[in-house]
Design a protein around this motif. Structure first.
Motif, PDB file in Angstrom:
ATOM      1  N   PHE A 188      12.220  -3.017  -2.892  1.00  0.00           N
ATOM      2  CA  PHE A 188      11.293  -1.892  -2.967  1.00  0.00           C
ATOM      3  C   PHE A 188      10.504  -1.740  -1.673  1.00  0.00           C
ATOM      4  O   PHE A 188      10.364  -0.649  -1.134  1.00  0.00           O
ATOM      5  CB  PHE A 188      10.342  -2.050  -4.154  1.00  0.00           C
ATOM      6  CG  PHE A 188       9.478  -0.842  -4.365  1.00  0.00           C
ATOM      7  CD1 PHE A 188       9.979   0.273  -5.017  1.00  0.00           C
ATOM      8  CD2 PHE A 188       8.175  -0.810  -3.898  1.00  0.00           C
ATOM      9  CE1 PHE A 188       9.197   1.399  -5.198  1.00  0.00           C
ATOM     10  CE2 PHE A 188       7.385   0.310  -4.075  1.00  0.00           C
ATOM     11  CZ  PHE A 188       7.898   1.417  -4.730  1.00  0.00           C
ATOM     12  N   VAL A 189       9.996  -2.843  -1.160  1.00  0.00           N
ATOM     13  CA  VAL A 189       9.203  -2.804   0.075  1.00  0.00           C
ATOM     14  C   VAL A 189      10.063  -2.356   1.258  1.00  0.00           C
ATOM     15  O   VAL A 189       9.592  -1.622   2.131  1.00  0.00           O
ATOM     16  CB  VAL A 189       8.559  -4.182   0.343  1.00  0.00           C
ATOM     17  CG1 VAL A 189       7.949  -4.249   1.728  1.00  0.00           C
ATOM     18  CG2 VAL A 189       7.495  -4.474  -0.722  1.00  0.00           C
ATOM     19  N   ALA A 190      11.324  -2.759   1.268  1.00  0.00           N
ATOM     20  CA  ALA A 190      12.207  -2.439   2.391  1.00  0.00           C
ATOM     21  C   ALA A 190      12.843  -1.049   2.275  1.00  0.00           C
ATOM     22  O   ALA A 190      13.497  -0.600   3.221  1.00  0.00           O
ATOM     23  CB  ALA A 190      13.311  -3.484   2.494  1.00  0.00           C
ATOM     24  N   TYR A 191      12.637  -0.354   1.165  1.00  0.00           N
ATOM     25  CA  TYR A 191      13.250   0.965   0.990  1.00  0.00           C
ATOM     26  C   TYR A 191      12.788   1.887   2.112  1.00  0.00           C
ATOM     27  O   TYR A 191      11.578   2.051   2.335  1.00  0.00           O
ATOM     28  CB  TYR A 191      12.887   1.550  -0.381  1.00  0.00           C
ATOM     29  CG  TYR A 191      13.682   2.771  -0.731  1.00  0.00           C
ATOM     30  CD1 TYR A 191      15.013   2.674  -1.096  1.00  0.00           C
ATOM     31  CD2 TYR A 191      13.107   4.031  -0.669  1.00  0.00           C
ATOM     32  CE1 TYR A 191      15.754   3.791  -1.411  1.00  0.00           C
ATOM     33  CE2 TYR A 191      13.834   5.165  -0.983  1.00  0.00           C
ATOM     34  CZ  TYR A 191      15.155   5.040  -1.355  1.00  0.00           C
ATOM     35  OH  TYR A 191      15.885   6.166  -1.660  1.00  0.00           O
ATOM     36  N   PRO A 192      13.743   2.478   2.853  1.00  0.00           N
ATOM     37  CA  PRO A 192      13.389   3.193   4.088  1.00  0.00           C
ATOM     38  C   PRO A 192      12.772   4.577   3.910  1.00  0.00           C
ATOM     39  O   PRO A 192      12.205   5.116   4.844  1.00  0.00           O
ATOM     40  CB  PRO A 192      14.730   3.306   4.810  1.00  0.00           C
ATOM     41  CG  PRO A 192      15.745   3.294   3.725  1.00  0.00           C
ATOM     42  CD  PRO A 192      15.188   2.422   2.643  1.00  0.00           C
ATOM     43  N   ARG A 193      12.850   5.161   2.746  1.00  0.00           N
ATOM     44  CA  ARG A 193      12.364   6.537   2.587  1.00  0.00           C
ATOM     45  C   ARG A 193      10.946   6.579   2.030  1.00  0.00           C
ATOM     46  O   ARG A 193      10.399   5.587   1.623  1.00  0.00           O
ATOM     47  CB  ARG A 193      13.301   7.311   1.668  1.00  0.00           C
ATOM     48  CG  ARG A 193      14.683   7.421   2.263  1.00  0.00           C
ATOM     49  CD  ARG A 193      15.528   8.370   1.473  1.00  0.00           C
ATOM     50  NE  ARG A 193      16.880   8.378   2.043  1.00  0.00           N
ATOM     51  CZ  ARG A 193      17.966   8.464   1.343  1.00  0.00           C
ATOM     52  NH1 ARG A 193      17.900   8.531   0.035  1.00  0.00           N
ATOM     53  NH2 ARG A 193      19.137   8.476   1.933  1.00  0.00           N
ATOM     54  N   CYS A 194      10.396   7.773   2.014  1.00  0.00           N
ATOM     55  CA  CYS A 194       9.072   8.068   1.434  1.00  0.00           C
ATOM     56  C   CYS A 194       7.914   7.472   2.218  1.00  0.00           C
ATOM     57  O   CYS A 194       6.815   7.331   1.673  1.00  0.00           O
ATOM     58  CB  CYS A 194       8.979   7.585  -0.011  1.00  0.00           C
ATOM     59  SG  CYS A 194      10.117   8.383  -1.137  1.00  0.00           S
ATOM     60  N   GLU A 195       8.102   7.128   3.453  1.00  0.00           N
ATOM     61  CA  GLU A 195       7.016   6.549   4.243  1.00  0.00           C
ATOM     62  C   GLU A 195       5.872   7.543   4.423  1.00  0.00           C
ATOM     63  O   GLU A 195       4.733   7.149   4.586  1.00  0.00           O
ATOM     64  CB  GLU A 195       7.531   6.093   5.617  1.00  0.00           C
ATOM     65  CG  GLU A 195       8.510   4.944   5.549  1.00  0.00           C
ATOM     66  CD  GLU A 195       7.922   3.698   4.898  1.00  0.00           C
ATOM     67  OE1 GLU A 195       6.725   3.413   5.085  1.00  0.00           O
ATOM     68  OE2 GLU A 195       8.669   3.013   4.190  1.00  0.00           O
ATOM     69  N   ARG A 196       6.172   8.830   4.370  1.00  0.00           N
ATOM     70  CA  ARG A 196       5.120   9.832   4.583  1.00  0.00           C
ATOM     71  C   ARG A 196       4.315  10.129   3.316  1.00  0.00           C
ATOM     72  O   ARG A 196       3.320  10.839   3.370  1.00  0.00           O
ATOM     73  CB  ARG A 196       5.718  11.115   5.146  1.00  0.00           C
ATOM     74  CG  ARG A 196       6.563  11.895   4.175  1.00  0.00           C
ATOM     75  CD  ARG A 196       7.153  13.137   4.833  1.00  0.00           C
ATOM     76  NE  ARG A 196       7.755  14.005   3.877  1.00  0.00           N
ATOM     77  CZ  ARG A 196       8.957  13.846   3.340  1.00  0.00           C
ATOM     78  NH1 ARG A 196       9.691  12.804   3.690  1.00  0.00           N
ATOM     79  NH2 ARG A 196       9.442  14.707   2.476  1.00  0.00           N
ATOM     80  N   VAL A 197       4.754   9.592   2.171  1.00  0.00           N
ATOM     81  CA  VAL A 197       4.026   9.800   0.919  1.00  0.00           C
ATOM     82  C   VAL A 197       3.020   8.668   0.758  1.00  0.00           C
ATOM     83  O   VAL A 197       3.394   7.509   0.593  1.00  0.00           O
ATOM     84  CB  VAL A 197       4.997   9.853  -0.288  1.00  0.00           C
ATOM     85  CG1 VAL A 197       4.232  10.045  -1.583  1.00  0.00           C
ATOM     86  CG2 VAL A 197       6.033  10.963  -0.088  1.00  0.00           C
ATOM     87  N   LEU A 198       1.734   9.016   0.839  1.00  0.00           N
ATOM     88  CA  LEU A 198       0.663   8.020   0.822  1.00  0.00           C
ATOM     89  C   LEU A 198       0.731   7.108  -0.401  1.00  0.00           C
ATOM     90  O   LEU A 198       0.590   5.888  -0.285  1.00  0.00           O
ATOM     91  CB  LEU A 198      -0.697   8.718   0.876  1.00  0.00           C
ATOM     92  CG  LEU A 198      -1.913   7.796   0.848  1.00  0.00           C
ATOM     93  CD1 LEU A 198      -1.926   6.883   2.064  1.00  0.00           C
ATOM     94  CD2 LEU A 198      -3.187   8.613   0.769  1.00  0.00           C
ATOM     95  N   GLU A 199       0.983   7.676  -1.588  1.00  0.00           N
ATOM     96  CA  GLU A 199       1.020   6.882  -2.813  1.00  0.00           C
ATOM     97  C   GLU A 199       2.137   5.835  -2.767  1.00  0.00           C
ATOM     98  O   GLU A 199       1.977   4.728  -3.263  1.00  0.00           O
ATOM     99  CB  GLU A 199       1.214   7.773  -4.045  1.00  0.00           C
ATOM    100  CG  GLU A 199       0.042   8.682  -4.331  1.00  0.00           C
ATOM    101  CD  GLU A 199       0.108  10.005  -3.567  1.00  0.00           C
ATOM    102  OE1 GLU A 199       0.993  10.174  -2.684  1.00  0.00           O
ATOM    103  OE2 GLU A 199      -0.746  10.858  -3.840  1.00  0.00           O
ATOM    104  N   VAL A 200       3.259   6.194  -2.156  1.00  0.00           N
ATOM    105  CA  VAL A 200       4.378   5.252  -2.041  1.00  0.00           C
ATOM    106  C   VAL A 200       4.017   4.139  -1.057  1.00  0.00           C
ATOM    107  O   VAL A 200       4.281   2.966  -1.318  1.00  0.00           O
ATOM    108  CB  VAL A 200       5.684   5.968  -1.613  1.00  0.00           C
ATOM    109  CG1 VAL A 200       6.794   4.959  -1.364  1.00  0.00           C
ATOM    110  CG2 VAL A 200       6.106   6.979  -2.673  1.00  0.00           C
ATOM    111  N   SER A 201       3.390   4.498   0.046  1.00  0.00           N
ATOM    112  CA  SER A 201       2.968   3.487   1.021  1.00  0.00           C
ATOM    113  C   SER A 201       1.987   2.508   0.396  1.00  0.00           C
ATOM    114  O   SER A 201       2.074   1.297   0.614  1.00  0.00           O
ATOM    115  CB  SER A 201       2.340   4.146   2.247  1.00  0.00           C
ATOM    116  OG  SER A 201       3.296   4.923   2.926  1.00  0.00           O
ATOM    117  N   GLU A 202       1.046   3.025  -0.403  1.00  0.00           N
ATOM    118  CA  GLU A 202       0.083   2.152  -1.073  1.00  0.00           C
ATOM    119  C   GLU A 202       0.774   1.245  -2.083  1.00  0.00           C
ATOM    120  O   GLU A 202       0.446   0.062  -2.199  1.00  0.00           O
ATOM    121  CB  GLU A 202      -0.989   2.999  -1.771  1.00  0.00           C
ATOM    122  CG  GLU A 202      -1.920   3.696  -0.807  1.00  0.00           C
ATOM    123  CD  GLU A 202      -2.857   4.684  -1.486  1.00  0.00           C
ATOM    124  OE1 GLU A 202      -2.690   4.963  -2.705  1.00  0.00           O
ATOM    125  OE2 GLU A 202      -3.755   5.190  -0.800  1.00  0.00           O
TER     126      GLU A 202
END
Length: 133
Positions: free
Chosen positions: A78-92
């Motif tokens: 999950f942590v290494a998943y490369p997508r959704c970096e621009r979605v704040l909730e996913v980063s948190e």
């Protein structure tokens, strides 16, 4: 009046002792358990949110069972998943998952007991029935 005052002081002392007992610091296990539940709930909320980016639908599932040895691989993926970096909730959420992983492999390594290594159970969990509120 004196017996009433003694009874009142005894009651205050008893309640104070109960509060102090409940204010004990969390154990490693209780911290891991509460953080895993928090992450699982946040992931569910993220999936059902109306303002969700389409990439969230592609995220790996995130049902966590800290008694399943496969949870470590699940957290790493999950942590290494490369997508959704621009979605704040996913980063948190990824940051919380990273913290849980670190706690499990470093601080709590000797305190945790894995009861299973059934990786499929983390992909297709059998959830307990929802209790009526």
């Amino acid at each position: 009046k004196l017996p009433t005052m003694k009874m009142l002081l005894s009651l205050i002392a008893l309640l104070s002792a109960a509060l102090i007992a409940n204010a004990a610091p969390p154990t490693c296990y209780s911290r891991v358990l509460s953080l895993s539940k928090e992450i699982t709930e946040s992931f569910k909320e993220l999936q059902t949110s109306k303002a969700v980016d389409s990439c969230v639908e592609m995220l790996p599932s995130l049902y966590l069972d800290i008694h399943n040895y496969c949870v470590l691989a699940k957290l790493r993926d999950f942590v290494a998943y490369p997508r959704c970096e621009r979605v704040l909730e996913v980063s948190e959420l990824k940051e919380k998952a990273r913290s849980l992983y670190t706690i499990m492999i470093s601080y709590c390594r000797r305190d945790l007991v894995f009861l299973t290594d059934d990786c499929n159970a983390l992909e297709n969990p059998i959830l307990p029935p929802i209790e009526p509120s």
